[in-house]
Design a protein around this motif. Structure first.
Motif, PDB file in Angstrom:
ATOM      1  N   HIS A  29       0.828  -1.215   0.000  1.00  0.00           N
ATOM      2  CA  HIS A  29       0.000   0.000   0.000  1.00  0.00           C
ATOM      3  C   HIS A  29       0.862   1.265   0.000  1.00  0.00           C
ATOM      4  CE1 HIS A  29       0.509  -1.449   4.182  1.00  0.00           C
ATOM      5  NE2 HIS A  29       0.833  -0.199   4.407  1.00  0.00           N
ATOM      6  N   ARG A  30       2.073   1.170   0.582  1.00  0.00           N
ATOM      7  CA  ARG A  30       2.955   2.343   0.629  1.00  0.00           C
ATOM      8  C   ARG A  30       3.546   2.643  -0.739  1.00  0.00           C
ATOM      9  NH1 ARG A  30       4.667   3.419   6.040  1.00  0.00           N
ATOM     10  NH2 ARG A  30       6.269   4.786   5.204  1.00  0.00           N
ATOM     11  N   GLY A  31       3.733   1.586  -1.518  1.00  0.00           N
ATOM     12  CA  GLY A  31       4.394   1.768  -2.801  1.00  0.00           C
ATOM     13  C   GLY A  31       3.790   0.853  -3.844  1.00  0.00           C
ATOM     14  N   PRO A  32       2.636   1.220  -4.367  1.00  0.00           N
ATOM     15  CA  PRO A  32       1.936   0.320  -5.293  1.00  0.00           C
ATOM     16  C   PRO A  32       2.489   0.335  -6.719  1.00  0.00           C
ATOM     17  CG  PRO A  32       0.617   2.284  -4.889  1.00  0.00           C
ATOM     18  CD  PRO A  32       1.838   2.418  -4.040  1.00  0.00           C
ATOM     19  N   ASP A  33       3.459   1.240  -7.036  1.00  0.00           N
ATOM     20  CA  ASP A  33       3.880   1.384  -8.436  1.00  0.00           C
ATOM     21  C   ASP A  33       4.898   0.345  -8.879  1.00  0.00           C
ATOM     22  OD1 ASP A  33       2.223   3.546  -8.620  1.00  0.00           O
ATOM     23  OD2 ASP A  33       3.779   5.012  -8.121  1.00  0.00           O
ATOM     24  N   SER A  51       6.178   5.987  -7.276  1.00  0.00           N
ATOM     25  CA  SER A  51       7.059   6.765  -8.161  1.00  0.00           C
ATOM     26  C   SER A  51       6.667   8.232  -8.141  1.00  0.00           C
ATOM     27  CB  SER A  51       6.965   6.229  -9.589  1.00  0.00           C
ATOM     28  OG  SER A  51       7.118   4.833  -9.597  1.00  0.00           O
ATOM     29  N   ILE A  52       7.597   9.070  -7.690  1.00  0.00           N
ATOM     30  CA  ILE A  52       7.319  10.508  -7.609  1.00  0.00           C
ATOM     31  C   ILE A  52       8.407  11.324  -8.315  1.00  0.00           C
ATOM     32  CG2 ILE A  52       7.167  12.456  -5.989  1.00  0.00           C
ATOM     33  CD1 ILE A  52       5.723  10.534  -4.072  1.00  0.00           C
ATOM     34  N   ALA A 505      -1.407   4.474   3.830  1.00  0.00           N
ATOM     35  CA  ALA A 505      -2.379   3.394   3.670  1.00  0.00           C
ATOM     36  C   ALA A 505      -2.918   3.393   2.247  1.00  0.00           C
ATOM     37  CB  ALA A 505      -3.516   3.558   4.674  1.00  0.00           C
ATOM     38  N   HIS A 506      -2.899   4.558   1.615  1.00  0.00           N
ATOM     39  CA  HIS A 506      -3.426   4.683   0.252  1.00  0.00           C
ATOM     40  C   HIS A 506      -2.362   5.129  -0.743  1.00  0.00           C
ATOM     41  CE1 HIS A 506      -7.384   4.043   1.902  1.00  0.00           C
ATOM     42  NE2 HIS A 506      -7.090   4.916   2.836  1.00  0.00           N
ATOM     43  N   GLY A 507      -1.109   4.963  -0.376  1.00  0.00           N
ATOM     44  CA  GLY A 507      -0.041   5.356  -1.295  1.00  0.00           C
ATOM     45  C   GLY A 507       0.010   6.856  -1.525  1.00  0.00           C
ATOM     46  N   ILE A 508      -0.242   7.611  -0.474  1.00  0.00           N
ATOM     47  CA  ILE A 508      -0.159   9.072  -0.572  1.00  0.00           C
ATOM     48  C   ILE A 508       1.037   9.548   0.249  1.00  0.00           C
ATOM     49  CG2 ILE A 508      -1.298  11.270   0.000  1.00  0.00           C
ATOM     50  CD1 ILE A 508      -2.696   9.796  -2.243  1.00  0.00           C
TER      51      ILE A 508
END
Lengths: 688, 85
Positions: A29-33, A51-52, A505-508
């Motif tokens: 969830h922390r890093g779904p990419d 990915s940012i 929790a939502h990859g934010i």
């Protein structure tokens, strides 16, 4: 936002890559990419990626070209462009444009001191292959999380406890002392957690593991000695310049950056600064409440109008909170005494649904610049203690809490009794925090043996003395209160439970300009009288940023962010609510089964709540604390079910294997209860 | 009055102590025991008003009247005609 995991065997036994992948699967969830894992003999590192920055080149774990250093990194190094240039000047050659690679070269150049060059929010581990040494670091203020288990023959670390628990050899159990700390300070005191044998690297600390020896040390501690060279005008200008630069750095991203708007001063300022610094359209996000007691949407809309943002309002009701609370606790990984993280969990979910990964928020301003009621309360209590027979001085306390009707109803005699300052209190280093900590202590009444016994065995607050820096005694009372709030509640509750964990929790990814370390160091040295002028909080900030926000927001009485608590689960006698999971967790059978609390006492509390008689903070905190502890035991201890890793693909890294994949195959986040969230997208047409 | 004393003890035990292990003596100060806060005072007032049909004036909201089982019993004795107690 990303997630990191890793294991180091002290005895050179090779690591099973499947275990690294399994650990990483728990925090997808922390890093779904993307996800990656690498093993190098006795060490294994894993990574889940959001990915940012440098979307194509930032894959992890990442190595320097000769393979001598390997890193797994969660967070951002905001000044990576400047550091990259500097390191190139020093002869380093870069293969990517990512901040991750900057960490590797910075470590190569400066060793452990590399962290002193970073402006950012991070938790990372570097495997120094030549020296067979593992180096871990956590950012100065504890924005990113980092847990570890130091065993006799191995060392494990991860962004979240659930990743550690995915190792079949790890069995989580509640730590009685940690639980007692949560019920006092609202959080454990790092490195302690609520799980036996699981530690948290404290903010501003590094840690090394070499030849089986684990060492940790503090690399940052701000000095609260006022800077006598400052004058108020100069301080105001410097503060705004620093804040503006902190916001500017936090806009560095290869994906769009949104902003939270709470309706309060701090997020209004950060959103306004973003608007000033960029020409791209800004999207803003807010929580509004059906229950008017908690709602701040009027002020949020005021800012939306002024800034002309595309605004998204998430309207929260009681059922929303009770529905997601089990997920909230599962992600917070600690008992909670408030439900306030739940609306932020829901907001982050909506931010994700809008396609955003990064939001800027106003967290940290209250700690850095003197915004909390607790600072005012301490000031009034001291003022009163100087003239104990003055009843008028005590009445100032009513002015502090206009939103607390129960306090407003008190006679002067009772006010004096509640806030009475004894001679011992005046001498206590914890003077400012004693009322809050004593209130939390009420929860211990519900504990069963042996948890009660664990708590009885120590003197109150002795554990907290250990975290006081040597200079503490020489700081002003205001600075002491600020230190305690910044060192304990900020990382342990505000950033962990509400900030990092609800967003991840939502990859934010949350970004916090007020927690830029340059601003934190500057703010620590601002004389207290400019932070709180009389009883006017954040005075200097209001001076500095006055032009950025409407007068009404500038002048409004501070309202702490709160959410409905017991009422969210039980409703009122006139409009009762039922939540089957909460009912089960609080039933005498489950209380008895988990053995943390006394069934009879909990039954009485629940019955008081159901009857509508639990009208105060103490009972609400107790109910939320007991319920969240039960959920924690249920979800992370008794019925923990690791997500199975089904990732595929491998690559070769020197004589070791790298496993990685561009596409997530771990299967998304955990739990998505309820799909019927009312969510409005408002496009403001009056400006911009 | 013994009946009222018992009712008060039961209320304090169940409402503030939740039947926990803490011992409660009739002379113990609720404030010193840390069991009554600003909400607790209002809960006590609601209890007295419900149980005995009293009307309690703001000026009576003082620890001398409300801060222990003994003080509450004494307060009731002063407020109520002897027959009711």
């Amino acid at each position: 936002m990303c997630g990191i995991v890793g294991i180091l065997h002290h005895d050179d036994r090779p690591i099973e890559v499947a275990l690294i992948r399994r650990m990483a699967a728990q925090i997808r969830h922390r890093g779904p990419d993307a996800a990656g894992a690498v093993v190098d003999g006795p060490v294994g590192l894993g990574h889940t990626r959001l990915s940012i920055i440098d979307l194509a080149g930032g894959r992890q774990p990442m190595a320097v070209p000769d393979g001598s250093l390997l890193v797994t990194f969660n967070g951002e190094i905001f000044n990576y462009l400047e550091l990259r240039q500097r390191l190139i000047g020093l002869g380093h050659r870069f293969a990517t444009r990512s901040d991750t690679e900057v960490i590797l070269h910075a470590y190569e150049q400066w060793g452990d001191a590399c962290v002193e060059h970073f402006n950012g929010q991070w938790a990372f581990a570097v495997w120094d292959r030549r020296n067979r040494r593992l180096f871990l670091s956590r950012d100065r203020l504890g924005i990113r999380s980092l847990y570890y288990i130091a065993g006799a023959d191995r060392f494990l670390f991860a962004s979240e406890v659930k990743a550690l628990a995915a190792d079949p050899q790890v069995t989580l159990a509640l730590d009685g002392t940690g639980l007692g700390q949560v019920f006092t300070y609202w959080t454990t005191l790092a490195p302690r957690t609520v799980f036996q044998g699981v530690h948290e690297l404290p903010p501003g600390h590094c840690l090394s593991v070499e030849n089986g020896t684990v060492l940790s040390w503090q690399y940052w501690q701000p000095d609260y000695q006022p800077d006598v060279r400052l004058d108020e005008q100069r301080a105001t200008e410097d503060l705004l310049a620093l804040l503006s630069d902190a916001v500017k750095l936090r806009l560095r991203s290869d994906v769009p950056v949104g902003a939270y708007l709470s309706g309060g001063l701090d997020s209004s300022i950060t959103a306004a600064l973003i608007r000033e610094l960029t020409t791209t359209p800004l999207e803003t996000f807010s929580v509004a409440f059906d229950d008017a007691d908690y709602d701040e949407s009027r002020y949020q809309r005021m800012m939306v109008e002024r800034l002309g943002t595309r605004h998204h309002e998430f309207r929260c009701n009681y059922e929303h909170i009770s529905e997601v609370f089990p997920e909230v606790v599962f992600h917070a990984e600690r008992p909670l005494l408030r439900t306030a993280p739940a609306p932020l969990y829901l907001l982050a979910r909506q931010v994700r649904r809008e396609g955003y990964k990064v939001v800027v928020t106003g967290e940290g301003a209250d700690e850095m610049l003197g915004g909390y009621d607790l600072f005012k309360e301490a000031k009034v209590r001291r003022f009163w203690a100087a003239e104990p027979n003055s009843r008028l001085r005590g009445l100032l306390l009513k002015k502090l809490y206009p939103y607390m009707p129960n306090l407003q109803a008190q006679s002067p005699a009772y006010l004096q009794a509640f806030f009475h300052v004894g001679p011992q209190d005046l001498e206590s280093p914890f003077f400012s925090h004693l009322p809050r900590w004593r209130l939390g202590g009420h929860l211990k009444r519900f504990l069963a043996e042996p948890y009660l016994e664990a708590d009885r065995s120590s003197e109150p607050y002795d554990d907290c003395r250990e975290i006081l820096p040597p200079a503490f005694g020489g700081w002003s009372a205001f600075a002491q209160a600020q230190f305690l709030e910044s060192a304990i509640l900020l990382p342990g509750y505000i950033l962990s439970s509400q900030g990092d964990r609800m967003a991840t929790a939502h990859g934010i990814e949350g970004r916090f300009p007020f927690l830029d370390h340059r601003l934190a160091e500057f703010a620590a040295r601002i004389p207290p009288r400019w932070k709180m002028k009389g009883l006017c909080e954040k005075h200097l900030l209001k001076q500095a940023a006055g032009r950025l926000v409407p007068e009404e927001i500038l002048q409004r009485p501070k309202q702490p962010y709160r959410a409905p608590e017991a009422v969210a689960f039980f409703g009122t006698p006139q409009h009762p609510l039922h939540n089957a999971y909460a009912d089960d967790m609080l039933s005498a059978a489950q209380i008895e089964n988990y053995g943390v609390f006394q069934p009879e006492a909990v039954e009485r509390l629940v019955s008081k709540v159901r009857s509508g008689r639990a009208i105060g903070a103490k009972d609400n905190m107790a109910l939320v604390g007991i319920l969240s502890t039960q959920i924690l035991v249920d979800r992370l201890i008794r019925n923990f079910r690791p997500i199975e890793d089904d990732s595929a693909g491998s690559a070769v890294f020197g004589d070791t294997k790298i496993l990685g994949s561009g596409e997530p195959s771990y299967g998304g986040g955990v739990g998505e209860p309820g799909d019927t969230i009312p969510f409005q997208t408002v496009t403001n047409s009056t400006t911009g | 009055m013994q009946d009222s004393r018992n009712k008060i003890r039961t209320f304090v035990r169940e409402n503030f102590l939740f039947g926990g292990d803490d011992e409660l003596h009739d002379g113990d100060s609720f404030l010193e025991m840390g069991i009554v806060d600003s909400t607790g005072v209002l809960e006590l007032v609601a209890f007295l008003e419900d149980q005995w049909g009293l009307t309690i004036d703001d000026s009576e909201l003082v620890p001398e009247n409300l801060d222990s089982v003994d003080n509450l019993v004494g307060f009731l004795e002063r407020k109520l005609p002897a027959t009711v107690c």
